[in-house]
Structure formats: structure tokens, C-alpha cells
Write a protein that holds these residues in place. Structure first.
Motif, mmCIF file in Angstrom:
data_model
loop_
_atom_site.group_PDB
_atom_site.id
_atom_site.type_symbol
_atom_site.label_atom_id
_atom_site.label_comp_id
_atom_site.label_asym_id
_atom_site.label_seq_id
_atom_site.Cartn_x
_atom_site.Cartn_y
_atom_site.Cartn_z
ATOM 1 N N HIS A 63 6.012 -7.593 -7.833
ATOM 2 C CA HIS A 63 6.149 -6.140 -7.865
ATOM 3 C C HIS A 63 5.944 -5.707 -9.315
ATOM 4 O O HIS A 63 6.582 -6.242 -10.218
ATOM 5 N N VAL A 64 5.051 -4.763 -9.526
ATOM 6 C CA VAL A 64 4.724 -4.293 -10.872
ATOM 7 C C VAL A 64 4.982 -2.792 -10.942
ATOM 8 O O VAL A 64 4.495 -2.039 -10.097
ATOM 9 N N ARG A 96 -0.977 -16.631 -12.420
ATOM 10 C CA ARG A 96 -0.020 -17.069 -11.396
ATOM 11 C C ARG A 96 -0.546 -16.967 -9.974
ATOM 12 O O ARG A 96 -0.092 -17.685 -9.091
ATOM 13 N N ARG A 97 -1.475 -16.053 -9.729
ATOM 14 C CA ARG A 97 -2.110 -15.857 -8.415
ATOM 15 C C ARG A 97 -1.113 -15.774 -7.261
ATOM 16 O O ARG A 97 -1.176 -16.563 -6.307
ATOM 17 N N PRO A 98 -0.196 -14.780 -7.292
ATOM 18 C CA PRO A 98 0.710 -14.619 -6.153
ATOM 19 C C PRO A 98 -0.074 -14.223 -4.904
ATOM 20 O O PRO A 98 -1.203 -13.739 -4.997
ATOM 21 N N THR A 99 0.522 -14.416 -3.741
ATOM 22 C CA THR A 99 -0.127 -14.041 -2.490
ATOM 23 C C THR A 99 -0.398 -12.550 -2.443
ATOM 24 O O THR A 99 -1.423 -12.108 -1.944
ATOM 25 N N GLY A 100 0.534 -11.759 -2.972
ATOM 26 C CA GLY A 100 0.378 -10.309 -2.956
ATOM 27 C C GLY A 100 0.931 -9.673 -4.213
ATOM 28 O O GLY A 100 1.743 -10.261 -4.921
ATOM 29 N N VAL A 101 0.461 -8.460 -4.458
ATOM 30 C CA VAL A 101 0.900 -7.685 -5.614
ATOM 31 C C VAL A 101 1.218 -6.281 -5.119
ATOM 32 O O VAL A 101 0.404 -5.667 -4.418
ATOM 33 N N PHE A 110 10.053 -12.490 -4.270
ATOM 34 C CA PHE A 110 9.301 -11.628 -5.166
ATOM 35 C C PHE A 110 9.899 -11.629 -6.557
ATOM 36 O O PHE A 110 11.086 -11.876 -6.743
ATOM 37 N N GLY A 111 9.012 -11.402 -7.518
ATOM 38 C CA GLY A 111 9.403 -11.215 -8.899
ATOM 39 C C GLY A 111 9.081 -9.787 -9.283
ATOM 40 O O GLY A 111 8.162 -9.184 -8.738
ATOM 41 N N SER A 112 9.840 -9.234 -10.190
ATOM 42 C CA SER A 112 9.722 -7.825 -10.528
ATOM 43 C C SER A 112 9.376 -7.656 -12.005
ATOM 44 O O SER A 112 10.181 -7.971 -12.879
ATOM 45 N N LEU A 113 8.155 -7.179 -12.283
ATOM 46 C CA LEU A 113 7.700 -6.920 -13.651
ATOM 47 C C LEU A 113 7.904 -5.440 -13.966
ATOM 48 O O LEU A 113 7.349 -4.578 -13.295
ATOM 49 N N GLY A 114 8.686 -5.143 -14.969
ATOM 50 C CA GLY A 114 9.003 -3.750 -15.279
ATOM 51 C C GLY A 114 9.978 -3.223 -14.253
ATOM 52 O O GLY A 114 9.748 -2.213 -13.606
ATOM 53 N N SER A 115 11.090 -3.920 -14.088
ATOM 54 C CA SER A 115 12.045 -3.650 -13.013
ATOM 55 C C SER A 115 12.700 -2.280 -13.094
ATOM 56 O O SER A 115 13.200 -1.782 -12.086
ATOM 57 N N ASP A 121 -11.410 -7.471 -8.305
ATOM 58 C CA ASP A 121 -12.205 -8.498 -8.982
ATOM 59 C C ASP A 121 -11.552 -9.874 -8.888
ATOM 60 O O ASP A 121 -12.234 -10.901 -8.924
ATOM 61 N N LEU A 122 -10.228 -9.899 -8.765
ATOM 62 C CA LEU A 122 -9.508 -11.170 -8.626
ATOM 63 C C LEU A 122 -9.501 -11.675 -7.178
ATOM 64 O O LEU A 122 -8.986 -12.748 -6.897
ATOM 65 N N GLY A 123 -10.055 -10.874 -6.270
ATOM 66 C CA GLY A 123 -10.120 -11.294 -4.873
ATOM 67 C C GLY A 123 -9.048 -10.695 -3.978
ATOM 68 O O GLY A 123 -8.974 -11.029 -2.794
ATOM 69 N N TYR A 124 -8.226 -9.810 -4.515
ATOM 70 C CA TYR A 124 -7.212 -9.163 -3.685
ATOM 71 C C TYR A 124 -7.839 -7.999 -2.929
ATOM 72 O O TYR A 124 -8.680 -7.282 -3.456
ATOM 73 N N ARG A 125 -7.442 -7.828 -1.666
ATOM 74 C CA ARG A 125 -7.820 -6.635 -0.928
ATOM 75 C C ARG A 125 -6.845 -5.550 -1.364
ATOM 76 O O ARG A 125 -5.639 -5.772 -1.371
ATOM 77 N N THR A 126 -7.356 -4.401 -1.714
ATOM 78 C CA THR A 126 -6.479 -3.352 -2.224
ATOM 79 C C THR A 126 -6.455 -2.163 -1.285
ATOM 80 O O THR A 126 -7.439 -1.855 -0.614
ATOM 81 N N SER A 127 -5.314 -1.531 -1.237
ATOM 82 C CA SER A 127 -5.166 -0.285 -0.501
ATOM 83 C C SER A 127 -3.977 0.460 -1.110
ATOM 84 O O SER A 127 -3.123 -0.136 -1.752
ATOM 85 N N ALA A 128 -3.976 1.739 -0.923
ATOM 86 C CA ALA A 128 -2.879 2.562 -1.422
ATOM 87 C C ALA A 128 -2.000 2.960 -0.244
ATOM 88 O O ALA A 128 -2.492 3.381 0.791
ATOM 89 N N VAL A 129 -0.723 2.791 -0.420
ATOM 90 C CA VAL A 129 0.243 3.175 0.612
ATOM 91 C C VAL A 129 1.280 4.060 -0.061
ATOM 92 O O VAL A 129 1.839 3.694 -1.097
ATOM 93 N N LEU A 130 1.505 5.222 0.525
ATOM 94 C CA LEU A 130 2.522 6.122 0.006
ATOM 95 C C LEU A 130 3.782 5.940 0.826
ATOM 96 O O LEU A 130 3.758 5.985 2.050
ATOM 97 N N PHE A 131 4.879 5.667 0.154
ATOM 98 C CA PHE A 131 6.150 5.592 0.855
ATOM 99 C C PHE A 131 7.219 6.209 -0.016
ATOM 100 O O PHE A 131 7.070 6.353 -1.218
ATOM 101 N N ARG A 132 8.284 6.604 0.614
ATOM 102 C CA ARG A 132 9.416 7.185 -0.105
ATOM 103 C C ARG A 132 10.651 6.383 0.255
ATOM 104 O O ARG A 132 10.800 5.913 1.367
#
Length: 137
Positions: free
Chosen positions: A74-75, A95-100, A13-18, A123-134
Motif C-alpha cells: 500500500h503506497v 520487491r515485485r509484490p503481487t499487487g500495489v 501487506f506493507g504500508s509505505l507512507g502509512s 511498464d513493470l507488468g502490472y495491470r492498472t485500474s483506478a477504483v474510487l472508494f470511501r
């Protein structure tokens, strides 16, 4: 999700805004490999360099285009949103990573930024969902 676990140690993974690397630590604890970091705040970048001296890093999203290809990006959105989010989405589009993974720890689910980013990723074709974790420090 259990089907992804055997592959977890193979993910990069790469981290944008680490930031200070909190989410990076969490992903590393899953067995993922940190390939690079992008952070424009000089103090935060210095802390990242002390924690991960051998990880390539750059200052801003446009510079991340020169970083190695990764499976997951990771953004962590930062303000002002348009100045940060638009280049982020352009980077993901190119870049079209497998996941974001969008880290919205400081935001609420009804936040307009979350809605806009989710729509753009859809719109880019990613399936989106929200996951809350701590995660604990």
C-alpha cells in the motif's frame, strides 16, 4: 473480485507512507495482515506505534527493503512527489509484490502523478485500474 475474497485473509501487506494508518485499518478490516509500516513523520510514526505496537516499522522507503516480503504494498504518495515516488517505484521494482495499492484519496484522476505512477506500474507488468472508494472513521 469475488474470487479474491476467499484468499483475502491470507494476504499480507506493507504500508509505505502509512500516515496515521487510516488505509491500514481499512485493509485490516478486509482480513488482511499488516506486516510492516514505513512513515517518516515522527508524530505520525508515534501514533502508529501506539496503535500497532507489535508491527515492525521503519522511517523511510529505503529502510523498507529490510522488511519481510508481502503480497501487497500500500503506497500513499506524499510531497514532494519525486522525492517520494521515485524511491517507491524502485522499491516495487526490486520487491515485485503481487499487487500495489496507490492511495490517492487527496488527488484527482487527472493528476499527473497518478498518470505517471500508473504508466510506471504498467511498464513493470502490472495491470492498472483506478477504483474510487470511501471509508468512514
Amino acid at each position: 473480485m469475488a474470487s479474491l475474497l476467499p484468499l483475502a485473509s491470507q494476504l499480507t501487506f506493507g504500508s509505505l507512507g502509512s500516515g496515521i494508518g487510516g488505509a491500514d485499518l481499512g485493509l485490516i478490516s478486509l482480513g488482511w495482515t499488516l506486516a510492516w509500516q514505513a512513515e517518516r513523520d515522527p508524530e505520525k510514526a508515534a501514533l502508529l506505534a501506539s496503535r500497532w505496537p507489535h508491527v515492525p516499522r521503519c522511517r523511510w522507503i529505503e529502510e523498507a527493503a529490510t522488511m519481510p516480503t508481502v503480497d501487497i504494498v500500500h503506497v500513499e504518495p506524499q510531497a514532494p512527489e519525486a522525492e517520494y515516488t521515485d524511491p517507491c517505484l524502485a522499491f516495487i521494482t526490486a520487491r515485485r509484490p503481487t499487487g500495489v495499492i496507490i492511495d490517492l484519496a487527496s488527488r484527482r484522476a487527472a493528476d499527473p502523478l497518478l498518470t505517471a505512477v500508473g504508466r510506471a506500474l504498467g511498464d513493470l507488468g502490472y495491470r492498472t485500474s483506478a477504483v474510487l472508494f470511501r471509508y468512514q472513521t
